[in-house]
Design an enzyme around this catalytic site. Structure first.
Site, PDB file in Angstrom:
ATOM      1  N   ASP A 109       0.840  -1.194   0.000  1.00 43.91           N
ATOM      2  CA  ASP A 109       0.000   0.000   0.000  1.00 43.91           C
ATOM      3  C   ASP A 109       0.878   1.248   0.000  1.00 43.91           C
ATOM      4  O   ASP A 109       1.834   1.331   0.781  1.00 43.91           O
ATOM      5  CB  ASP A 109      -0.876   0.046   1.249  1.00 43.91           C
ATOM      6  CG  ASP A 109      -2.026  -0.938   1.203  1.00 43.91           C
ATOM      7  OD1 ASP A 109      -2.252  -1.551   0.144  1.00 43.91           O
ATOM      8  OD2 ASP A 109      -2.701  -1.096   2.240  1.00 43.91           O
ATOM      9  N   LYS A 114      -8.263   0.872  -4.968  1.00 44.05           N
ATOM     10  CA  LYS A 114      -9.446   0.315  -4.308  1.00 44.05           C
ATOM     11  C   LYS A 114     -10.727   1.033  -4.707  1.00 44.05           C
ATOM     12  O   LYS A 114     -10.763   2.265  -4.794  1.00 44.05           O
ATOM     13  CB  LYS A 114      -9.290   0.393  -2.787  1.00 44.05           C
ATOM     14  CG  LYS A 114      -8.179  -0.476  -2.217  1.00 44.05           C
ATOM     15  CD  LYS A 114      -8.129  -0.365  -0.692  1.00 44.05           C
ATOM     16  CE  LYS A 114      -6.974  -1.162  -0.107  1.00 44.05           C
ATOM     17  NZ  LYS A 114      -7.151  -2.606  -0.246  1.00 44.05           N
ATOM     18  N   ARG A 153      -5.973 -20.716   6.683  1.00 46.83           N
ATOM     19  CA  ARG A 153      -6.151 -22.102   7.125  1.00 46.83           C
ATOM     20  C   ARG A 153      -7.552 -22.615   6.769  1.00 46.83           C
ATOM     21  O   ARG A 153      -7.722 -23.763   6.351  1.00 46.83           O
ATOM     22  CB  ARG A 153      -5.914 -22.214   8.628  1.00 46.83           C
ATOM     23  CG  ARG A 153      -4.447 -22.168   9.043  1.00 46.83           C
ATOM     24  CD  ARG A 153      -4.283 -22.576  10.495  1.00 46.83           C
ATOM     25  NE  ARG A 153      -2.922 -22.563  10.963  1.00 46.83           N
ATOM     26  CZ  ARG A 153      -2.033 -23.546  10.770  1.00 46.83           C
ATOM     27  NH1 ARG A 153      -2.380 -24.624  10.081  1.00 46.83           N
ATOM     28  NH2 ARG A 153      -0.805 -23.446  11.256  1.00 46.83           N
ATOM     29  N   GLY A 209       0.150  -3.567   4.102  1.00 46.06           N
ATOM     30  CA  GLY A 209      -0.425  -2.236   4.113  1.00 46.06           C
ATOM     31  C   GLY A 209       0.291  -1.328   5.080  1.00 46.06           C
ATOM     32  O   GLY A 209       1.395  -0.839   4.834  1.00 46.06           O
ATOM     33  N   SER A 210      -0.314  -1.153   6.244  1.00 54.21           N
ATOM     34  CA  SER A 210       0.243  -0.240   7.243  1.00 54.21           C
ATOM     35  C   SER A 210       1.598  -0.701   7.749  1.00 54.21           C
ATOM     36  O   SER A 210       2.401   0.108   8.231  1.00 54.21           O
ATOM     37  CB  SER A 210      -0.741  -0.121   8.417  1.00 54.21           C
ATOM     38  OG  SER A 210      -2.046   0.121   7.957  1.00 54.21           O
TER      39      SER A 210
END
Length: 283
Positions: free
Chosen positions: A13, A70, A154, A224-225
């Protein structure tokens, strides 16, 4: 631009051209252009919408790798705007505030490919049925907490393994239980895996986190962050790319994890109310 989200790739990001250049230099296979990283979207609250087109254009001008952007879930017009801007991939994203709480976009109607989030096989199959060309675990964006991404990955793999051993009659029943298109489930059984690339996302904040998701069977990771909320974004970005590509080289992982500075501050899942959980937005 040819889209090849290769195995072991990292998508980062970014909110401007400078960050995009850092991501490309670190070895990212693509960047996601947005106005605020998920942790800032979470902190700001309110309605989160498609980024200002100027941000997307700045990122497009800064790098040679694919640029994603996005759009809100179900927001036909935001997606058409991004298509008109020539982005390489659209993310119909729960990180933004949903525009439609019932319908997702019919992604096969667009010339640009889409990536969508999924927590389980039913959700993954519905998005593929709508035309998604790539998937990602939803995780819990902007938290720096990997637990939800692990749970989703999972779950998908366990359900795929179960599906592989079913006959066609059983798959018909499973399609009803999962709310998934029968033909998509049949294709998954025949392939022995999802028919599209599936990257892990939501909570990757360290090289070890990235390695863990690859160990569990992800095709790559979104970060992202975790990059630009860390103390040393350039070093963190390079370390996560190398960790993703060399996730079973534990001696290297030790070195990659040293002296990175402080990672982003994480959020414990139990501290989030139901309304604050982005991954739970729409099915």
């Amino acid at each position: 631009m040819t889209i090849n989200m290769k195995y072991g790739g990292v998508i980062m990001d970014v909110i401007n051209g400078e960050q995009a250049k850092i991501a490309e230099a670190a070895g990212a296979v693509a960047v996601m252009a947005l106005e605020r990283v998920p942790s800032d979207i979470r902190a700001a609250g309110g309605v989160a919408r498609m980024a200002d087109p100027r941000i997307v254009e700045e990122v497009q001008a800064a790098v040679s790798i694919p640029v994603m952007a996005k759009a809100r879930i179900g927001h036909i017009s935001e997606a058409r705007l991004l298509e008109a801007m020539g982005v390489d991939f659209i993310d119909e994203s729960e990180v933004l505030s949903p525009a439609d709480d019932e319908f997702h976009l019919l992604k096969s109607d667009y010339s640009v490919p889409f990536v969508c989030g999924a927590r389980d096989l039913g959700e993954a199959a519905r998005r593929i049925g709508e035309g998604a060309k790539m998937l990602r675990t939803k995780g819990e964006p902007g938290t720096g907490n990997i637990v939800e991404a692990v749970r989703h990955l999972r779950m998908v793999h366990a359900q795929v393994n179960k599906l592989v051993h079913m006959n066609e009659a059983e798959i018909m029943t499973e399609a009803r239980i999962l709310g998934a298109p029968y033909e998509i489930l049949l294709a998954i059984k025949e392939a022995g895996r999802l028919p599209v690339t599936n990257y892990a996302a939501g909570g990757v904040a360290t090289p070890a986190d990235a390695a863990l998701m690859m160990e569990l069977g992800a095709d790559g990771v979104f970060v992202g962050s975790g990059i630009f909320k860390s103390e040393n974004p350039e070093k963190f970005a390079r370390a996560i790319v190398e960790a993703t590509q060399n996730y079973q080289n534990y001696d290297l992982l030790v070195q990659l994890s040293k002296d990175l500075g402080q990672p982003m501050k994480g959020i414990e899942m139990s501290s989030l109310s139901a309304g604050e959980r982005m991954a739970d937005r729409t099915q």
